[in-house]
Design a protein around this motif. Structure first.
Motif, PDB file in Angstrom:
ATOM      1  N   THR A 122       8.806  -2.086  -1.333  1.00 44.72           N
ATOM      2  CA  THR A 122       9.902  -2.609  -2.416  1.00 44.72           C
ATOM      3  C   THR A 122       8.971  -2.446  -3.788  1.00 44.72           C
ATOM      4  N   GLY A 123       9.840  -1.507  -4.655  1.00 42.74           N
ATOM      5  CA  GLY A 123       9.468  -1.368  -5.777  1.00 42.74           C
ATOM      6  C   GLY A 123       9.222  -0.032  -6.569  1.00 42.74           C
ATOM      7  N   THR A 124       8.763   0.192  -7.606  1.00 41.10           N
ATOM      8  CA  THR A 124       8.505   1.722  -7.999  1.00 41.10           C
ATOM      9  C   THR A 124       7.207   1.944  -7.665  1.00 41.10           C
ATOM     10  N   ALA A 125       6.847   3.430  -7.726  1.00 41.25           N
ATOM     11  CA  ALA A 125       5.377   3.950  -7.664  1.00 41.25           C
ATOM     12  C   ALA A 125       4.575   3.230  -8.728  1.00 41.25           C
ATOM     13  N   ASN A 126       5.235   2.809 -10.044  1.00 42.51           N
ATOM     14  CA  ASN A 126       4.172   2.350 -11.087  1.00 42.51           C
ATOM     15  C   ASN A 126       4.494   0.916 -11.211  1.00 42.51           C
ATOM     16  N   SER A 127       5.073   0.191 -10.195  1.00 47.54           N
ATOM     17  CA  SER A 127       5.236  -1.163 -10.378  1.00 47.54           C
ATOM     18  C   SER A 127       4.574  -2.014  -9.152  1.00 47.54           C
ATOM     19  N   ASP A 128       4.229  -3.323  -9.396  1.00 44.35           N
ATOM     20  CA  ASP A 128       3.702  -4.175  -8.379  1.00 44.35           C
ATOM     21  C   ASP A 128       4.687  -4.306  -7.360  1.00 44.35           C
ATOM     22  N   PRO A 129       4.200  -4.720  -6.147  1.00 48.34           N
ATOM     23  CA  PRO A 129       4.989  -4.952  -5.026  1.00 48.34           C
ATOM     24  C   PRO A 129       6.157  -5.993  -5.270  1.00 48.34           C
ATOM     25  N   THR A 130       7.419  -5.894  -4.855  1.00 50.48           N
ATOM     26  CA  THR A 130       8.477  -6.691  -5.487  1.00 50.48           C
ATOM     27  C   THR A 130       9.159  -7.441  -4.349  1.00 50.48           C
ATOM     28  N   PRO A 190       3.719   6.011   3.391  1.00 45.20           N
ATOM     29  CA  PRO A 190       4.949   5.698   2.521  1.00 45.20           C
ATOM     30  C   PRO A 190       4.507   4.995   1.228  1.00 45.20           C
ATOM     31  N   ARG A 191       5.314   5.337   0.046  1.00 45.43           N
ATOM     32  CA  ARG A 191       4.897   4.937  -1.173  1.00 45.43           C
ATOM     33  C   ARG A 191       6.134   4.082  -1.900  1.00 45.43           C
ATOM     34  N   ARG A 192       6.122   3.352  -2.562  1.00 49.06           N
ATOM     35  CA  ARG A 192       6.966   2.579  -3.281  1.00 49.06           C
ATOM     36  C   ARG A 192       7.742   3.524  -4.064  1.00 49.06           C
ATOM     37  N   VAL A 492      15.515  -3.387 -13.688  1.00 48.58           N
ATOM     38  CA  VAL A 492      16.312  -2.389 -12.992  1.00 48.58           C
ATOM     39  C   VAL A 492      16.641  -2.904 -11.547  1.00 48.58           C
ATOM     40  N   PRO A 493      17.850  -2.929 -11.529  1.00 47.57           N
ATOM     41  CA  PRO A 493      18.144  -3.370  -9.831  1.00 47.57           C
ATOM     42  C   PRO A 493      17.706  -2.434  -8.690  1.00 47.57           C
ATOM     43  N   THR A 494      17.113  -2.905  -7.770  1.00 46.10           N
ATOM     44  CA  THR A 494      16.228  -2.015  -6.999  1.00 46.10           C
ATOM     45  C   THR A 494      16.489  -2.442  -5.476  1.00 46.10           C
ATOM     46  N   LYS A 495      16.738  -1.309  -4.655  1.00 44.45           N
ATOM     47  CA  LYS A 495      16.997  -1.564  -3.162  1.00 44.45           C
ATOM     48  C   LYS A 495      15.624  -2.123  -2.537  1.00 44.45           C
ATOM     49  N   LEU A 496      16.100  -2.787  -1.458  1.00 44.93           N
ATOM     50  CA  LEU A 496      14.829  -3.169  -0.831  1.00 44.93           C
ATOM     51  C   LEU A 496      14.011  -1.786   0.078  1.00 44.93           C
ATOM     52  N   GLY A 497      12.669  -1.978   0.065  1.00 44.46           N
ATOM     53  CA  GLY A 497      12.023  -0.780   0.612  1.00 44.46           C
ATOM     54  C   GLY A 497      12.392  -0.222   2.123  1.00 44.46           C
TER      55      GLY A 497
END
Length: 657
Positions: A122-130, A190-192, A492-497
């Motif tokens: 969960t998160g983006t490629a440039n973010s920490d785990p969320t 898989p990547r965030r 930014v609202p983000t979906k769970l992975g």
């Protein structure tokens, strides 16, 4: 409406404060069970409805009379009320299935999300785990536990004896990985990816003038329709013409789409996208949900003050239903060592996740499950990675089923389907709403064919919906349920992975069907369950409604990964960047802070305590292939679990029609 027969003879004593225990008790209370719990703080109001609060002394007295004991033996605050009668049902919700593992009993949901790989995905490629602020793992486990209690109640009705079972939060959480574990067998990592889809573009969240819009576009045809809606038909050809081109240029494509969405309001975007048949939805905040049209239509949110999500179990008797003359007898098999659903026949018309997951767990409880597939096979049957043409994802979601190949558009195959329905106890499907009716199998027809049929239809927004015909992907449901509002990356609202809305929809289907079978046992009548994934996903968020704070946590970067701790600590965070995860965990332990490493999918797959001896077992099928299969989560003391069997070839059941 919800279930019409109150299960008031089910008397539950709830011991301890674990969220999964309290949510499980609330699920049963909403079904009409009598649930007694210890007096608790006001902040736990979301899981205190419909219950009777007692002092510890009064609760202990009630425990001796209760039919169900619900507790957590691994927690410091667990109240111990051992079963005193052989007809009592005892459900023990623990973090780890292995009783030898100590020290995890007080883990919070953020630590569970870290340990099962959800945070890493969960998160983006440039973010920490969320971390999602909703207690995802606790709530899913509550659904499984309530399902286990209803299954045990059916066993008790047959032979007068109770059952005990222990259910693991970690094992329940790992069941979210059915989409991702197969990637390990295709050598993919898989990547965030934030709100993007790795194989479909444009598929993302986009800013509008007054909020956020979630758009899912999966094909070149979708792209052509979107270009027309945006007034950019020049983009239908050229650099973005093919899906592979758009995937390679996803940043540029997203910039084009957001330039269009930013010029409109959220409602204007949704109206235009919906008119073009494109899957889209607003990204709703929890506050928005009180006035969300479909939730209002379905009565999902209770009234003010203190509005909260209500039961997702919406049921109805068909107007053409013919009642059975008297309640059905107790289940046919009364053997003490027989699985609770032995003798139950389930017909599944399922694809991908929701209905297949629900039917799989019914099979693991002893039911006979016949999966109806079209001549080309269920859509995910050949999804890669696969062995001999059968995909890992499909096999993991369809354990212990038999495939029946039918083309329901052909009269002869419709006749075979009717014969199956006449002998069935359960029908579950996740087709587009109205599909069965268009084939000649509406609810009135089903009720006439089999008055005792328990029928569950799972869809994104329900059979009765303010959005008839709207497509619903897991991502859209997450957006329109508040889950993305509770999972933010840099605002930014983000979906769970993982496909949390899909998976939880399937678990909710399991619970509703077991409740439906129990109502049928009492009344002799079948019923129809209209289950909307949006309702279920909103139910996941209720612990943080009305200003209730989510569980505190911090994600800490270490030398080789991340650790989640159950409260922010600047001193540990400052040292962590130069330390291993193991060293950071030791620091946390010394400071009395609960913590867990953020495990990657590769680490989980390489852990023999998870794959091999734990939540996933390796099974060699009749075809000689070795398949990873989820172990039954509901394992009752004194009853051998079902022998796991991968689903066979397409149409293997047809010889029995």
């Amino acid at each position: 409406m919800t279930f019409t027969t109150p299960f008031s003879d089910i008397v539950v004593v709830e011991c301890g404060r674990r969220t999964a225990v309290r949510a499980c008790g609330n699920l049963l209370a909403e079904m009409g069970a009598k649930v007694f719990t210890a007096t608790g703080p006001e902040t736990e109001a979301s899981f205190s409805r419909f219950k009777t609060e007692l002092t510890p002394a009064a609760l202990a007295l009630q425990a001796g009379r209760a039919s169900v004991i619900l507790h957590s033996s691994d927690r410091d605050d667990n109240i111990v009320f051992p079963a005193q009668r052989p007809d009592q049902i005892v459900c023990d919700i623990v973090v780890d299935a292995d009783p030898a593992v100590k020290g995890r009993g007080m883990w919070s949901d953020p630590l569970l999300q870290a340990q099962i790989g959800l945070a890493d995905l969960t998160g983006t490629a440039n973010s920490d785990p969320t971390i999602c602020d909703a207690p995802i793992v606790e709530a899913q486990t509550a659904l499984f536990a309530a399902s286990g209690i209803l299954a045990a109640w059916r066993h008790r009705a047959a032979n007068g004896r109770g059952l005990s079972f222990r259910i693991s939060l970690l094992d329940c959480g790992l069941n979210n990985l059915s989409t991702f574990l197969p990637l390990l067998y295709g050598s993919k990592v898989p990547r965030r990816s934030g709100n993007r889809h790795p194989m479909a573009v444009p598929w993302n969240s986009y800013r509008a003038r007054d909020g956020w819009v979630l758009l899912c576009s999966a094909t070149d045809e979708h792209w052509g329709r979107l270009c027309e809606v945006m007034g950019r038909e020049d983009l239908r050809s050229g650099a973005f013409e093919k899906l592979a081109d758009r995937v390679a240029a996803c940043d540029a494509v997203d910039a084009v789409v957001e330039a269009w969405t930013a010029s409109l309001t959220v409602n204007e975007c949704i109206a235009r996208l919906g008119a073009a048949g494109l899957a889209a939805g607003p990204i709703a905040t929890l506050k928005d949900l009180r006035d969300e049209p479909n939730l209002r239509h379905r009565g999902t949110i209770s009234g003010e003050p203190g509005a909260l999500p209500q039961s997702f179990a919406k049921t109805a008797f068909s107007s053409g239903a013919v009642p059975v003359a008297h309640p059905l007898p107790a289940p046919a098999s009364s053997a003490a060592d027989t699985l609770p659903l032995h003798g139950i026949r389930v017909i599944e018309i399922g694809q991908y996740t929701t209905a297949p997951v629900a039917a799989k767990h019914l099979a693991l409880l002893g039911a006979e499950v016949i999966k109806i597939e079209p001549p080309s096979g269920e859509a995910s049957r050949a999804w890669p990675p696969h062995q001999d043409g059968q995909g890992y994802f499909f096999t993991m979601n369809n354990t212990n089923k038999q495939s029946c190949m039918l083309d329901l558009r052909i009269e002869s195959d419709q006749d075979g389907f009717r014969r199956l329905l006449e002998t069935a106890d359960v029908l579950i499907e996740n087709l587009k709403p109205g599909s069965l009716a268009r084939l000649g199998f509406g609810t009135d027809v089903l009720a006439a064919l089999n008055p005792g049929l328990v029928y569950c239809a799972i869809s994104g927004f329900g059979q009765s919906s303010a959005y008839p015909g709207r497509p619903a992907f897991d991502t859209v449901v997450q957006a329109m349920s508040g889950l993305m509002d509770l999972t933010k990356v840099n605002g930014v609202p983000t979906k769970l992975g993982t496909s949390v809305a899909d998976v939880t929809g399937g678990i909710a289907g399991l619970f509703c069907l077991l409740a439906g079978l129990e109502q049928r046992r009492r009344t002799g009548r079948g019923l129809m369950i209209d289950l909307a994934m949006q309702d279920v996903a909103v139910w996941l968020t209720q612990a943080v409604w009305n200003g209730n704070a989510p569980e505190p946590h911090a994600v800490v970067r270490c030398v080789e990964g991340f650790v989640v701790i159950d409260r922010p600590d600047l001193e540990i965070a400052g040292q962590a960047a130069h330390l291993t995860r193991e060293a950071v965990l030791a620091l946390c332990a010394a400071a009395g802070i609960k913590a867990a490493e953020v495990r990657t999918l590769a680490e989980i797959g390489a852990d023999s305590g998870v794959v091999g001896r734990g939540a996933v077992v390796l099974f060699r099928g009749r075809d000689g292939c070795e398949w990873p299969l989820f172990r039954p989560l509901l394992r009752f003391a004194g009853i051998p679990p079902v022998a796991l069997v991968p689903i066979g070839e397409l149409g293997e059941f047809n010889a029995h029609l």
